[in-house]
Design a protein around this motif. Structure first.
Motif, PDB file in Angstrom:
ATOM      1  N   VAL A 154      -0.237  13.247  -6.072  1.00  0.00           N
ATOM      2  CA  VAL A 154      -0.299  13.373  -7.525  1.00  0.00           C
ATOM      3  C   VAL A 154       0.362  14.664  -8.019  1.00  0.00           C
ATOM      4  O   VAL A 154       1.169  14.626  -8.953  1.00  0.00           O
ATOM      5  CB  VAL A 154      -1.760  13.241  -8.023  1.00  0.00           C
ATOM      6  N   THR A 210       7.163   3.628   1.805  1.00  0.00           N
ATOM      7  CA  THR A 210       6.269   4.578   2.487  1.00  0.00           C
ATOM      8  C   THR A 210       6.585   4.722   3.975  1.00  0.00           C
ATOM      9  O   THR A 210       6.084   5.637   4.618  1.00  0.00           O
ATOM     10  CB  THR A 210       4.812   4.103   2.398  1.00  0.00           C
ATOM     11  N   MET A 249       0.837  -1.193   0.000  1.00  0.00           N
ATOM     12  CA  MET A 249       0.000   0.000   0.000  1.00  0.00           C
ATOM     13  C   MET A 249       0.877   1.251   0.000  1.00  0.00           C
ATOM     14  O   MET A 249       1.763   1.393   0.850  1.00  0.00           O
ATOM     15  CB  MET A 249      -0.875  -0.003   1.261  1.00  0.00           C
ATOM     16  N   LYS A 250       0.672   2.081  -1.001  1.00  0.00           N
ATOM     17  CA  LYS A 250       1.450   3.320  -1.091  1.00  0.00           C
ATOM     18  C   LYS A 250       0.498   4.456  -1.446  1.00  0.00           C
ATOM     19  O   LYS A 250      -0.511   4.232  -2.139  1.00  0.00           O
ATOM     20  CB  LYS A 250       2.520   3.203  -2.192  1.00  0.00           C
ATOM     21  N   PHE A 251       0.812   5.616  -0.987  1.00  0.00           N
ATOM     22  CA  PHE A 251       0.013   6.791  -1.364  1.00  0.00           C
ATOM     23  C   PHE A 251       0.913   7.739  -2.133  1.00  0.00           C
ATOM     24  O   PHE A 251       2.018   8.061  -1.686  1.00  0.00           O
ATOM     25  CB  PHE A 251      -0.558   7.479  -0.121  1.00  0.00           C
ATOM     26  N   LEU A 252       0.397   8.180  -3.259  1.00  0.00           N
ATOM     27  CA  LEU A 252       1.187   9.059  -4.121  1.00  0.00           C
ATOM     28  C   LEU A 252       0.554  10.447  -4.114  1.00  0.00           C
ATOM     29  O   LEU A 252      -0.654  10.601  -4.351  1.00  0.00           O
ATOM     30  CB  LEU A 252       1.175   8.479  -5.542  1.00  0.00           C
ATOM     31  N   SER A 290       5.588   2.488   6.088  1.00  0.00           N
ATOM     32  CA  SER A 290       4.538   1.790   6.851  1.00  0.00           C
ATOM     33  C   SER A 290       5.069   0.503   7.481  1.00  0.00           C
ATOM     34  O   SER A 290       4.443  -0.060   8.375  1.00  0.00           O
ATOM     35  CB  SER A 290       3.348   1.460   5.951  1.00  0.00           C
ATOM     36  N   ASP A 320       4.068  14.080  -7.451  1.00  0.00           N
ATOM     37  CA  ASP A 320       4.564  12.775  -7.904  1.00  0.00           C
ATOM     38  C   ASP A 320       5.522  12.178  -6.874  1.00  0.00           C
ATOM     39  O   ASP A 320       6.497  11.515  -7.210  1.00  0.00           O
ATOM     40  CB  ASP A 320       5.263  12.898  -9.267  1.00  0.00           C
ATOM     41  N   ASP A 321       5.260  12.421  -5.615  1.00  0.00           N
ATOM     42  CA  ASP A 321       6.072  11.890  -4.520  1.00  0.00           C
ATOM     43  C   ASP A 321       5.256  10.867  -3.733  1.00  0.00           C
ATOM     44  O   ASP A 321       4.040  11.023  -3.560  1.00  0.00           O
ATOM     45  CB  ASP A 321       6.467  13.018  -3.549  1.00  0.00           C
ATOM     46  N   VAL A 322       5.965   9.879  -3.225  1.00  0.00           N
ATOM     47  CA  VAL A 322       5.290   8.908  -2.353  1.00  0.00           C
ATOM     48  C   VAL A 322       5.121   9.531  -0.981  1.00  0.00           C
ATOM     49  O   VAL A 322       6.077  10.080  -0.411  1.00  0.00           O
ATOM     50  CB  VAL A 322       6.117   7.615  -2.219  1.00  0.00           C
ATOM     51  N   MET A 323       3.915   9.467  -0.453  1.00  0.00           N
ATOM     52  CA  MET A 323       3.671  10.051   0.865  1.00  0.00           C
ATOM     53  C   MET A 323       4.251   9.111   1.923  1.00  0.00           C
ATOM     54  O   MET A 323       4.152   7.891   1.814  1.00  0.00           O
ATOM     55  CB  MET A 323       2.180  10.279   1.073  1.00  0.00           C
ATOM     56  N   ALA A 324       4.844   9.696   2.940  1.00  0.00           N
ATOM     57  CA  ALA A 324       5.535   8.908   3.965  1.00  0.00           C
ATOM     58  C   ALA A 324       4.653   8.753   5.200  1.00  0.00           C
ATOM     59  O   ALA A 324       3.943   9.697   5.595  1.00  0.00           O
ATOM     60  CB  ALA A 324       6.841   9.593   4.354  1.00  0.00           C
ATOM     61  N   PHE A 325       4.728   7.570   5.809  1.00  0.00           N
ATOM     62  CA  PHE A 325       3.954   7.349   7.026  1.00  0.00           C
ATOM     63  C   PHE A 325       4.406   8.334   8.101  1.00  0.00           C
ATOM     64  O   PHE A 325       5.596   8.555   8.303  1.00  0.00           O
ATOM     65  CB  PHE A 325       4.154   5.923   7.527  1.00  0.00           C
ATOM     66  N   GLN A 343       7.734  -6.205   8.553  1.00  0.00           N
ATOM     67  CA  GLN A 343       7.166  -7.043   9.616  1.00  0.00           C
ATOM     68  C   GLN A 343       6.849  -8.452   9.118  1.00  0.00           C
ATOM     69  O   GLN A 343       7.012  -9.427   9.847  1.00  0.00           O
ATOM     70  CB  GLN A 343       5.910  -6.383  10.186  1.00  0.00           C
ATOM     71  N   VAL A 356       0.448  -1.041  10.961  1.00  0.00           N
ATOM     72  CA  VAL A 356       0.782   0.022  10.016  1.00  0.00           C
ATOM     73  C   VAL A 356       1.692   1.023  10.706  1.00  0.00           C
ATOM     74  O   VAL A 356       1.389   1.514  11.790  1.00  0.00           O
ATOM     75  CB  VAL A 356      -0.501   0.725   9.516  1.00  0.00           C
ATOM     76  N   GLY A 357       2.824   1.270  10.095  1.00  0.00           N
ATOM     77  CA  GLY A 357       3.772   2.218  10.678  1.00  0.00           C
ATOM     78  C   GLY A 357       4.824   1.561  11.538  1.00  0.00           C
ATOM     79  O   GLY A 357       5.739   2.216  12.020  1.00  0.00           O
ATOM     80  N   GLY A 358       4.698   0.268  11.755  1.00  0.00           N
ATOM     81  CA  GLY A 358       5.709  -0.444  12.539  1.00  0.00           C
ATOM     82  C   GLY A 358       5.275  -0.675  13.969  1.00  0.00           C
ATOM     83  O   GLY A 358       4.220  -0.220  14.402  1.00  0.00           O
TER      84      GLY A 358
END
Lengths: 150, 300
Positions: A6, B14, A1-4, B16, A9-14, B21, A57-59
């Motif tokens: 738009v 990302t 799962m990745k969020f871009l 995540s 054009d960068d991948v959004m970081a958790f 994991q 999610v996020g570790g």
């Protein structure tokens, strides 16, 4: 799962995860280019689905615990099945003491997960240089670690 | 229409940490199973062919020869192995490194959902936040099986037997967790009904490239408790047909004897108290064949 993002054009970081306590989850992602934030909101079923895979999610804030998924998800579990082996001592340095009130509160945790919960609080105290675990420390750990129902 | 990069075109992580994991889970599993000489699945695809009784008696036979044996009851919804190996009601040691398994007859280490549930009539139910359990039930059951394999302090073992429940999907589930499974016993009964289902399982495990596959013909005739004569129980010749079709050897033909089932159901596998006799001999042959195939260097 990745969020871009738009436009960038960068991948959004958790960025952070929120567990409001109603079974839902919010995971915030941020665009490193423009700084725009967005929140992924999951309903309880979706939250559960991620949880059943044994991932967060996020570790993880706390190490993976033995039989974590089974202990967290099994309904009508047998009480007192998990026992600390007699004579077992935590070999790590830095003894942590539990106040009577903290012990009492720990006893209210179902025995099925009690050993796991105790380890998580003990590790938290040790990592934060706390020598005595009180109910207040448990509250702080719960908030810091995002532990629901512990 | 805006053109933007697709998932595979985006290489940037990302943060995540989901993949990390999952990889950590695999490392944990590999580390745990590194001390196990052979993980052997006992499967069929078909229900009611006696997989659990075969598993329990095989485990007891191997352990009585000095092998270090563990058993995973992968039948989460219908667990029976803990009872069959005399480990019902056992506690499980809780340590940061893992969960100490129950110990049954002959020192056999056991993990089973039965040990974790409140009562013997408790159905397997997972806490569901909002219904739709069917959507994530499979996921949680895979995680449970993964934890049975990876989070139990198995220690050093010669054999870790996995009693796989009915359904070819359950075999697939195990193979996803342990893709390098060295051996599998496929249990069938002689009848036509078993043949067609077990054929699907055999095709599945052969396609998966499992190196050692043996057929077990269970309930191969009925042993009269009075005269000891063997009678036909299920008409058919499924084991021989399956053996020919898939070029898989039959490692044991185990007759049905009521006393075997009764003893095993009571928590004392039959083979431990009945030296000699057709059933015990069949399990002896099965244990020998399995050990020879997996450990050609000899006895423990």
């Amino acid at each position: 799962m990745k969020f871009l993002c738009v436009p960038c054009d960068d991948v959004m970081a958790f960025s952070e995860r929120h567990l409001p306590g109603d079974g839902t989850m919010a995971a915030v992602f941020e665009c490193p280019g423009c700084g725009r934030e967005m929140a992924l909101l999951t309903n309880p079923m979706e939250t559960q689905f991620v949880s059943t895979m044994g991932v967060k999610v996020g570790g993880r804030e706390v190490p993976l615990q033995p039989m974590e998924t089974v202990r967290g998800a099994l309904d009508e579990a047998r009480e007192e099945v998990f026992v600390e082996p007699s004579g077992s001592q935590d070999p790590r340095p830095g003894a942590v003491v539990w106040t009577e009130a903290a012990v009492s509160r720990l006893q209210s945790v179902p025995s099925f997960v009690r050993g796991m919960v105790k380890r998580i609080y003990t590790d938290y105290a040790r990592e934060h240089g706390i020598s005595t675990i009180s109910p207040e420390v448990m509250d702080r750990a719960r908030t810091d670690l995002g532990l629901e129902g512990m | 229409m805006t053109r933007f990069r697709t998932y595979h075109e985006v290489e940037h992580d990302t943060g995540s940490q989901l993949l990390e994991q999952v990889l950590e889970q695999r490392v944990r599993m590999n580390d745990r199973l590194a001390k196990v000489r052979a993980v052997v699945a006992v499967a069929s695809g078909k229900g009611g062919v006696g997989k659990s009784a075969v598993t329990a008696n095989l485990a007891a036979t191997l352990a009585s020869r000095g092998y270090r044996v563990g058993v995973v009851d992968a039948d989460l919804n219908g667990p029976s192995i803990a009872r069959m190996l005399g480990a019902s009601g056992s506690s499980l040691g809780d340590t940061p490194e893992g969960v100490a398994p129950a110990v049954g007859v002959e020192g056999i280490r056991v993990i089973s959902m039965e040990l974790l549930q409140e009562a013997d009539d408790t159905p397997l139910r997972w806490r569901e936040p909002s219904g739709h359990a069917s959507i994530w039930q499979s996921s949680v059951e895979v995680s449970a099986l993964r934890e049975f394999l990876a989070d139990v302090l198995w220690g050093e073992l010669d054999f870790l037997l996995v009693d796989v429940p009915p359904g070819t999907d359950k075999i697939t589930r195990l193979l996803e967790l342990v893709p390098t499974l060295p051996g599998m016993l496929v249990v069938t009964t002689p009848g036509e009904g078993a043949r067609t289902v077990v054929a699907r399982s055999l095709r599945l495990v052969q396609d998966a490239g499992i190196p050692v596959i043996g057929l077990v013909a269970n309930m191969a005739g009925y042993l009269c408790p009075d005269c000891g004569t063997r009678h036909e129980l299920f008409p058919g010749d499924a084991p021989a047909e399956l053996s020919r079709r898939f070029d898989v050897p039959i490692w044991a033909e185990i007759p049905f004897a009521p006393a075997v089932g009764q003893a095993t159901e009571r928590g004392r596998p039959w083979v431990l108290d009945a030296p000699g006799g057709e059933v015990t001999d069949a399990f002896d042959a099965l244990a020998t064949r399995l050990a020879t195939q997996l450990f050609p260097e000899g006895e423990p």
